[in-house]
Design a protein around this motif. Sequence first.
Motif, PDB file in Angstrom:
ATOM      1  N   ARG A 167     -32.399  25.752 -20.430  1.00  0.00           N
ATOM      2  CA  ARG A 167     -32.473  24.746 -19.390  1.00  0.00           C
ATOM      3  C   ARG A 167     -33.909  24.579 -18.907  1.00  0.00           C
ATOM      4  O   ARG A 167     -34.623  25.543 -18.687  1.00  0.00           O
ATOM      5  N   ARG A 168     -34.283  23.324 -18.723  1.00  0.00           N
ATOM      6  CA  ARG A 168     -35.621  23.013 -18.248  1.00  0.00           C
ATOM      7  C   ARG A 168     -35.644  23.046 -16.725  1.00  0.00           C
ATOM      8  O   ARG A 168     -34.814  22.414 -16.066  1.00  0.00           O
ATOM      9  N   LYS A 169     -36.579  23.801 -16.148  1.00  0.00           N
ATOM     10  CA  LYS A 169     -36.696  23.888 -14.703  1.00  0.00           C
ATOM     11  C   LYS A 169     -37.271  22.585 -14.158  1.00  0.00           C
ATOM     12  O   LYS A 169     -38.215  22.037 -14.724  1.00  0.00           O
ATOM     13  N   PRO A 170     -36.685  22.054 -13.071  1.00  0.00           N
ATOM     14  CA  PRO A 170     -37.238  20.817 -12.500  1.00  0.00           C
ATOM     15  C   PRO A 170     -38.695  21.002 -12.110  1.00  0.00           C
ATOM     16  O   PRO A 170     -39.100  22.056 -11.628  1.00  0.00           O
ATOM     17  N   ALA A 171     -39.487  19.988 -12.339  1.00  0.00           N
ATOM     18  CA  ALA A 171     -40.903  20.055 -12.000  1.00  0.00           C
ATOM     19  C   ALA A 171     -41.077  20.119 -10.489  1.00  0.00           C
ATOM     20  O   ALA A 171     -40.285  19.562  -9.721  1.00  0.00           O
ATOM     21  N   ALA A 172     -42.100  20.833 -10.060  1.00  0.00           N
ATOM     22  CA  ALA A 172     -42.376  20.953  -8.630  1.00  0.00           C
ATOM     23  C   ALA A 172     -42.776  19.598  -8.056  1.00  0.00           C
ATOM     24  O   ALA A 172     -43.491  18.821  -8.696  1.00  0.00           O
ATOM     25  N   ASP A 173     -42.310  19.321  -6.850  1.00  0.00           N
ATOM     26  CA  ASP A 173     -42.620  18.062  -6.169  1.00  0.00           C
ATOM     27  C   ASP A 173     -43.976  18.192  -5.484  1.00  0.00           C
ATOM     28  O   ASP A 173     -44.104  18.835  -4.449  1.00  0.00           O
ATOM     29  N   THR A 174     -44.985  17.604  -6.099  1.00  0.00           N
ATOM     30  CA  THR A 174     -46.343  17.655  -5.544  1.00  0.00           C
ATOM     31  C   THR A 174     -46.719  16.362  -4.844  1.00  0.00           C
ATOM     32  O   THR A 174     -47.895  16.139  -4.545  1.00  0.00           O
ATOM     33  N   GLY A 175     -45.743  15.503  -4.583  1.00  0.00           N
ATOM     34  CA  GLY A 175     -46.027  14.250  -3.898  1.00  0.00           C
ATOM     35  C   GLY A 175     -46.572  14.498  -2.498  1.00  0.00           C
ATOM     36  O   GLY A 175     -46.078  15.336  -1.754  1.00  0.00           O
ATOM     37  N   GLY A 176     -47.589  13.763  -2.144  1.00  0.00           N
ATOM     38  CA  GLY A 176     -48.217  13.923  -0.831  1.00  0.00           C
ATOM     39  C   GLY A 176     -49.305  14.959  -0.773  1.00  0.00           C
ATOM     40  O   GLY A 176     -49.954  15.115   0.274  1.00  0.00           O
ATOM     41  N   LEU A 177     -49.532  15.701  -1.864  1.00  0.00           N
ATOM     42  CA  LEU A 177     -50.588  16.710  -1.854  1.00  0.00           C
ATOM     43  C   LEU A 177     -51.943  16.027  -1.688  1.00  0.00           C
ATOM     44  O   LEU A 177     -52.294  15.113  -2.432  1.00  0.00           O
ATOM     45  N   GLY A 178     -52.686  16.488  -0.704  1.00  0.00           N
ATOM     46  CA  GLY A 178     -53.963  15.863  -0.393  1.00  0.00           C
ATOM     47  C   GLY A 178     -53.863  14.805   0.686  1.00  0.00           C
ATOM     48  O   GLY A 178     -54.889  14.297   1.152  1.00  0.00           O
ATOM     49  N   GLU A 179     -52.631  14.463   1.103  1.00  0.00           N
ATOM     50  CA  GLU A 179     -52.431  13.457   2.155  1.00  0.00           C
ATOM     51  C   GLU A 179     -51.618  14.059   3.303  1.00  0.00           C
ATOM     52  O   GLU A 179     -52.158  14.355   4.366  1.00  0.00           O
ATOM     53  N   THR A 180     -50.316  14.224   3.088  1.00  0.00           N
ATOM     54  CA  THR A 180     -49.457  14.838   4.114  1.00  0.00           C
ATOM     55  C   THR A 180     -49.148  16.296   3.810  1.00  0.00           C
ATOM     56  O   THR A 180     -48.487  16.959   4.606  1.00  0.00           O
ATOM     57  N   LEU A 181     -49.599  16.774   2.688  1.00  0.00           N
ATOM     58  CA  LEU A 181     -49.338  18.147   2.255  1.00  0.00           C
ATOM     59  C   LEU A 181     -50.643  18.797   1.844  1.00  0.00           C
ATOM     60  O   LEU A 181     -51.385  18.245   1.018  1.00  0.00           O
ATOM     61  N   ILE A 182     -50.924  19.979   2.429  1.00  0.00           N
ATOM     62  CA  ILE A 182     -52.167  20.678   2.094  1.00  0.00           C
ATOM     63  C   ILE A 182     -51.977  21.605   0.903  1.00  0.00           C
ATOM     64  O   ILE A 182     -52.815  21.656   0.002  1.00  0.00           O
ATOM     65  N   ALA A 183     -50.891  22.360   0.876  1.00  0.00           N
ATOM     66  CA  ALA A 183     -50.668  23.343  -0.177  1.00  0.00           C
ATOM     67  C   ALA A 183     -49.176  23.515  -0.384  1.00  0.00           C
ATOM     68  O   ALA A 183     -48.358  23.227   0.503  1.00  0.00           O
ATOM     69  N   LEU A 184     -48.813  23.978  -1.559  1.00  0.00           N
ATOM     70  CA  LEU A 184     -47.426  24.310  -1.869  1.00  0.00           C
ATOM     71  C   LEU A 184     -47.396  25.400  -2.915  1.00  0.00           C
ATOM     72  O   LEU A 184     -48.376  25.629  -3.633  1.00  0.00           O
ATOM     73  N   ARG A 185     -46.254  26.049  -2.984  1.00  0.00           N
ATOM     74  CA  ARG A 185     -46.079  27.138  -3.935  1.00  0.00           C
ATOM     75  C   ARG A 185     -45.572  26.588  -5.265  1.00  0.00           C
ATOM     76  O   ARG A 185     -44.706  25.708  -5.295  1.00  0.00           O
ATOM     77  N   LEU A 186     -46.120  27.116  -6.353  1.00  0.00           N
ATOM     78  CA  LEU A 186     -45.724  26.710  -7.694  1.00  0.00           C
ATOM     79  C   LEU A 186     -45.185  27.907  -8.461  1.00  0.00           C
ATOM     80  O   LEU A 186     -45.430  29.060  -8.105  1.00  0.00           O
ATOM     81  N   ASP A 187     -44.453  27.603  -9.514  1.00  0.00           N
ATOM     82  CA  ASP A 187     -43.934  28.625 -10.413  1.00  0.00           C
ATOM     83  C   ASP A 187     -44.609  28.512 -11.773  1.00  0.00           C
ATOM     84  O   ASP A 187     -45.293  27.519 -12.074  1.00  0.00           O
TER      85      ASP A 187
END
Length: 359
Positions: free
Chosen positions: A7-27
């Motif tokens: 099974r393919r893991k869903p891609a991380a949602d990086t939408g808004g990075l650099g605008e409304t989102l500063i950082a997020l955790r990735l796998d």
Amino acid sequence: MGIFSRRRKPAADTGGLGETLIALRLDSGDLAPSGSTLVIFNAAGHARRLAAGKVACDQGETVFCFDPGPYTVDLIPFASAPEWGLRMRFVVDAANPRVSQQRFDLFLYSETAGRLALADFASSAELALQAELAQGALDLPPCTSVEEWHAFRAGLNQLMYMRYGVTVDDCVPVDLGEQIDYATTLQARARQAAATIVLPSVPVAELRQRELRTPQASTSQQASTAQQDARALRRLFLELPPLSSELRLLTLPDGAFPQHQALLLRLRMAALNVNTMPALAWAAPDQPLPTEDQARRSVQALVAQDALDEAWALLARLQLAGQEQWPALLDDADRICANMETGLSLRRLAQPPRTEPSL
């Protein structure tokens, strides 16, 4: 053969990075957007930065992705005047080769669970600024002169850098009257105050304990108590050693060496206290602790965490202080250490301390 396919893991949602989102955790296997930076923490908490690309990490490693910005937020320096604010533009600092761990990396690892939204960062920065102004550590008087504004800007820059690892590019006063309805704000505060009316003699910590030990307290509330306690102790465990290292690098004025060494010793003892802290839910082996005592312990851990935040702000002031300002700042350091030590000692107790009735 489809049931045997991977099974393919869903891609991380990086939408808004650099605008409304500063950082997020990735796998492992996720793709960091172009222009962002990867920060990989090993099991010991040591960080290394890599350029954007596909995440490849070992087992036990934690990966964050952040965009350096710039970002713009509106802060309200005085809660009593929400129609007047400061528009602050900041960026995440590039890696400093002279330090072993970047301050922003430590902030991510210590205080960010999964996603660091710009609105959440603005709320935290606003509270830090209001606390410094309320204590008189920063001064922003009416009809501020040019010299007073420069002094405030220097203090704000240092506070944001030492507390969060970001650099303030610009900061200007702004009228927020069109964005904030002051009447609605006052009504919301009145409703909140009416919902938490207590006698003046009852401290806030006791009120929080009462809320947590009400008969309606659910399993989720108990879990929240445990999570708050764990987060507070984790922050103390991770941040006390870097804080002590930064304090050790200060240039001391004449006569401050003994007090400076005593301060470092107290912080080392506080770190040892955190490292040997007993579990929240147990009074002794095979002796569970009642829910109300767990709530009391959790509140004391938050007291120590608040002292940690004050210590970072104090470090920012010490780095800018002149020789004549050091005695007052060292007195403030003594107060902060006392608050932290008291919180940690009461967090360690399984039962509340006995108080003798006054005659």
